[in-house]
Design an enzyme around this catalytic site. Structure first.
Site, mmCIF file in Angstrom:
data_model
loop_
_atom_site.group_PDB
_atom_site.id
_atom_site.type_symbol
_atom_site.label_atom_id
_atom_site.label_comp_id
_atom_site.label_asym_id
_atom_site.label_seq_id
_atom_site.Cartn_x
_atom_site.Cartn_y
_atom_site.Cartn_z
ATOM 1 N N ASN A 451 87.841 70.234 -31.632
ATOM 2 C CA ASN A 451 88.100 69.100 -30.747
ATOM 3 C C ASN A 451 87.011 68.967 -29.689
ATOM 4 O O ASN A 451 85.960 69.600 -29.765
ATOM 5 C CB ASN A 451 89.468 69.276 -30.080
ATOM 6 C CG ASN A 451 89.481 70.461 -29.130
ATOM 7 O OD1 ASN A 451 88.911 71.504 -29.424
ATOM 8 N ND2 ASN A 451 90.116 70.308 -27.986
ATOM 9 N N CYS A 453 86.755 70.104 -26.728
ATOM 10 C CA CYS A 453 86.428 71.310 -25.957
ATOM 11 C C CYS A 453 86.299 72.553 -26.823
ATOM 12 O O CYS A 453 86.135 73.657 -26.313
ATOM 13 C CB CYS A 453 87.473 71.541 -24.875
ATOM 14 S SG CYS A 453 87.600 70.161 -23.744
ATOM 15 N N GLU A 455 88.321 74.447 -28.644
ATOM 16 C CA GLU A 455 89.289 75.542 -28.692
ATOM 17 C C GLU A 455 90.383 75.310 -29.729
ATOM 18 O O GLU A 455 91.175 76.206 -30.005
ATOM 19 C CB GLU A 455 89.930 75.769 -27.310
ATOM 20 C CG GLU A 455 91.100 74.865 -26.977
ATOM 21 C CD GLU A 455 90.702 73.481 -26.500
ATOM 22 O OE1 GLU A 455 91.580 72.722 -26.056
ATOM 23 O OE2 GLU A 455 89.508 73.148 -26.562
#
Length: 765
Positions: A451, A453, A455
């Site tokens: 995604n 970010c 994670e």
């Protein structure tokens, strides 16, 4: 001399009232009220407003914040709170007393200024969602209003309450704040307790206690939108784009819809044919990936979320894609500006075979995905991982026509990638084989990318467009088979408060319930997200205040003690998260695709229950837990993901996520302005804190690897480099070590030379 009050009436100047406010702000803190009064240098004049006086006091207190006396941050916070109480009281028509014991309005359940009245009035104006009034009676509102603990506002520091005030509290049509912080927490809790049915009052109180005491925090979209008309509570969405013009533009509009409702985006473009590939057998017709990247870039800029901020998207391409070299340059300041996309975040997906070739100083072949389709059992090259991928990749290196591939040295490609990282802090890195091998749901899907970010690691797939029909009445209907659109439902533990086994076992089950309820209460901008979310019911539990937790326990970052502590801590979090999801499955049913998953086979994090038992540092019963999960299932397909917690860490006064602090004192610049920031209890632990740029980055990676042992998804892992003390060889070593130690992703490479790196708002829990 007279002053002008908030209601525009005039009143004779009364210095004693100013001192009452100052005394309230300084009470119980190790600061001198007289110092604030003296340093404020209030320039009294005829007609000065009480608002101006208050703002001057706030600014003066904020400027006095320092590592030597961080308690001024609480003085500034209380002054801002007092100002807020006055403003909200004026708007809602009640008087706030000046005395300390009456600093916050006492709820009067049957008076117009009551909690119930607030929601009723602003629901009618489409500011609050009317579902609150549908699910809670007036008597229940009154009971919950009386449960609110206004004194918990005193936990906020200045940057926390300022961030909350500027960006999270509900405002009316004129932009004026209408709710108070504890009301916000209670209304969020009430929203998330609706799926609890008859137990909703009890759970609303428990949820409120977790949020208002700052033991947990929820993602920015949840804090913003729970209680609003549109309950878009999820942080991020991941789209998979097929090599088809219709699907490309279908995903462009999906990206726009998701961004409209404040969702962040991860977008995988690895299936799209490269520049020069044929279209309908016409050779050289394709423009490749970059035009699609530019379109998505423009969509992110255009759909600016009511003018609040630009949309955000991480766009991923495989390191074997023939357009990769151009893709690497989209954010650099050299080259053809027509090929730039400065507002997206590039990411590169890397298989193990590339890292092996790099170590061997071997060749690497960039391939056109058009010539890698339907190669094995109807699957494309990108649909495979591990040994299957390696075998097919080597075969395609030989068989793909010369005009559809490009041979380079692995080292030269890697060097160019790291040069871009050094210049821009990106691309993000995604180690795809590790992600797929340890995917607990690989029985029913494939992971291509992560995604925004980096994670989140969950199954992804394209949507299949079946047919479009036009009826005699002109009604156009479309049929399509939904793919898996990943949805991130995030919350985090405040490790400054929740790090002991007894606290983890108490808090984690409630957080799992809250996040599962996020799925039930969610508003979905696109239907594919709803389909995927309900099939997998995936959540992501993360953490904040990690560095403070280490400092508080007298643990140095660069130490074996740190690694042992992280091992014990995250094992406990993982164990109680799995147990909680299993208990929820007993109550509500297991997720649809549980059978055949690693969970169902007693395999957790790629290891058997017996292996987990052997390496356990906490003497937890992993064998018993595996049997329990086999018997009852899991409510959630994915559980743990360490996201960045930039904004919400500010709110609760915590160090962000698992990152070390930037400095013992610095100015945080965000939408609320330039705000002074010090880490928790810096005066007490001044010599224990070590800044991110002073830490040997290999220890950051080693700690992440230990945490990864107990995380089913990934971590938003930042690296911090000082350009004066690093060269290409050292930087390469950090990324190679990340792969060697089994990390699934690397987020930003933050540099002292990069004065501005955009923080992810969507995943910010």
């Amino acid at each position: 001399m007279y002053v002008i009050k908030r209601n525009l009436s005039r009143e004779q100047m009364d210095i004693s009232k100013i001192r009452i406010v100052i005394d309230f702000a300084c009470k119980g803190l190790n600061v001198d009220p007289l110092e604030l009064e003296t340093d404020a240098h209030i320039q009294f004049r005829e007609g000065i407003t009480t608002k101006e006086i208050q703002q001057l006091l706030i600014r003066t207190a904020a400027e006095k914040i320092s590592p030597e006396n961080p308690q001024w941050q609480y003085v500034a916070a209380r002054l801002l709170l007092y100002d807020m109480y006055k403003d909200v009281g004026h708007i809602r028509g009640y008087k706030v007393k000046d005395k300390i014991n009456g600093y916050y309005v006492k709820y009067k359940p049957y008076n117009p200024e009551s909690f119930y009245h607030l929601v009723k009035v602003y629901s009618e104006r489409d500011i609050y969602g009317d579902y609150l009034l549908k699910h809670y009676t007036k008597e229940e509102f009154d009971e919950l209003a009386n449960y609110i603990k206004p004194e918990r506002d005193l936990q906020f520091n200045y940057i926390g309450i300022k961030t909350l005030y500027d960006r999270y509290l509900i405002r009316d049509e004129e932009g004026k704040v209408i709710e108070l912080p504890q009301e916000m927490y209670m209304l969020i809790s009430m929203t998330l307790a609706i799926p609890e049915g008859e137990s909703k009052l009890r759970l609303a109180k428990l949820f409120y206690d977790l949020l208002s005491t700052h033991e947990v925090s929820l993602a920015t979209p949840t804090l913003m939108n729970a209680r609003r008309q549109y309950t878009q509570l999820s942080s991020c969405f991941v789209l998979t784009v097929d090599d088809d013009l219709y699907d490309i533009f279908d995903n462009v509009q999906k990206a726009g819809q998701i961004s409209k409702f404040a969702g962040g985006l991860g977008i995988y473009l690895g299936k799209i044919r490269a520049t020069g590939a044929p279209i309908r057998k016409f050779k050289g017709a394709s423009s490749g990936v970059l035009p699609v990247v530019k379109i998505l870039n423009d969509v992110m800029v255009y759909v600016d979320q009511l003018g609040m901020r630009k949309g955000s998207a991480a766009i991923t391409l495989d390191i074997w894609h023939k357009d990769l070299l151009d893709f690497l340059e989209v954010k650099t300041n050299i080259g053809d500006e027509r090929k730039k996309a400065h507002d997206i975040h590039p990411a590169v997906s890397i298989p193990d075979i590339f890292m092996k070739r790099l170590k061997e100083d071997g060749k690497w072949t960039l391939l056109d995905p058009y010539y890698c389709k339907n190669i094995k059992d109807g699957k494309n090259l990108e649909d495979l991982y591990g040994e299957e991928f390696e075998e097919l990749y080597v075969k395609l290196e030989r068989e793909v026509p010369s005009f559809a591939k490009r041979e380079v040295k692995a080292f030269e490609l890697w060097k160019r990638l790291l040069s871009v990282v050094f210049e821009t802090g990106e691309p993000y890195i995604f180690f795809r084989d590790r992600a797929n091998i340890l995917n607990p749901n690989k029985h029913c899907g494939m992971v291509y990318s992560s995604n925004l970010c980096h994670e989140i690691v969950q199954n992804m797939s394209v949507t299949k467009h079946l047919e479009v029909n036009v009826g005699d009445d002109g009604l156009i209907t479309q049929r399509k088979q939904s793919g898996d659109v990943v949805v991130c439902n995030l919350g985090s533990l405040n490790l400054g408060m929740v790090y002991k086994k007894e606290d983890i076992s108490r808090v984690v089950p409630l957080l799992v319930r809250m996040l599962d309820n996020v799925i039930s209460m969610n508003f979905y901008a696109i239907k594919e997200a709803e389909y995927t979310n309900r099939r997998y019911r995936a959540i992501g539990i993360g953490v904040s205040n990690y560095h403070y937790c280490l400092v508080k326990n007298n643990i140095q970052w660069e130490s074996e003690e740190h690694l042992e502590f992280a091992d014990r801590l995250f094992e406990s979090i993982a164990y109680y998260a799995i147990d909680a999801s299993c208990e929820l499955a007993k109550e509500r049913g297991k997720y649809e695709l549980f059978d055949g998953s690693d969970w169902s086979k007693g395999i957790f994090f790629g290891r058997t229950a017996e292996e987990n038992q052997r390496i356990s540092r906490n003497n937890l019963d992993w064998i018993g837990l595996a049997k329990k999960v086999k018997d009852y299932g899991m409510r959630n397909a994915y559980l743990l993901a360490l996201m960045p917690t930039g904004s919400t860490s500010l709110i609760i006064g915590a160090t962000p996520s698992t990152d070390p602090i930037f400095a013992k004192y610095y100015k945080e610049e965000n939408m609320s302005g330039i705000l002074p920031q010090v880490p928790p209890e810096v005066d007490k632990y001044f010599w224990h804190y070590k800044s991110a740029y002073s830490i040997d980055q290999e220890w950051i990676i080693k700690a992440a690897a230990v945490r990864q042992k107990w995380i089913d998804q990934a971590q938003s892992l930042n690296l911090f480099i000082d350009p004066e003390n690093i060269d290409g060889r050292k930087l390469s070593r950090l990324y190679e070590l990340s792969w060697e130690l089994g990390l699934k992703s690397v987020y930003y490479c933050r540099s002292k030379s990069l004065t501005e790196i955009e923080e992810c708002e969507s995943c910010s829990t």
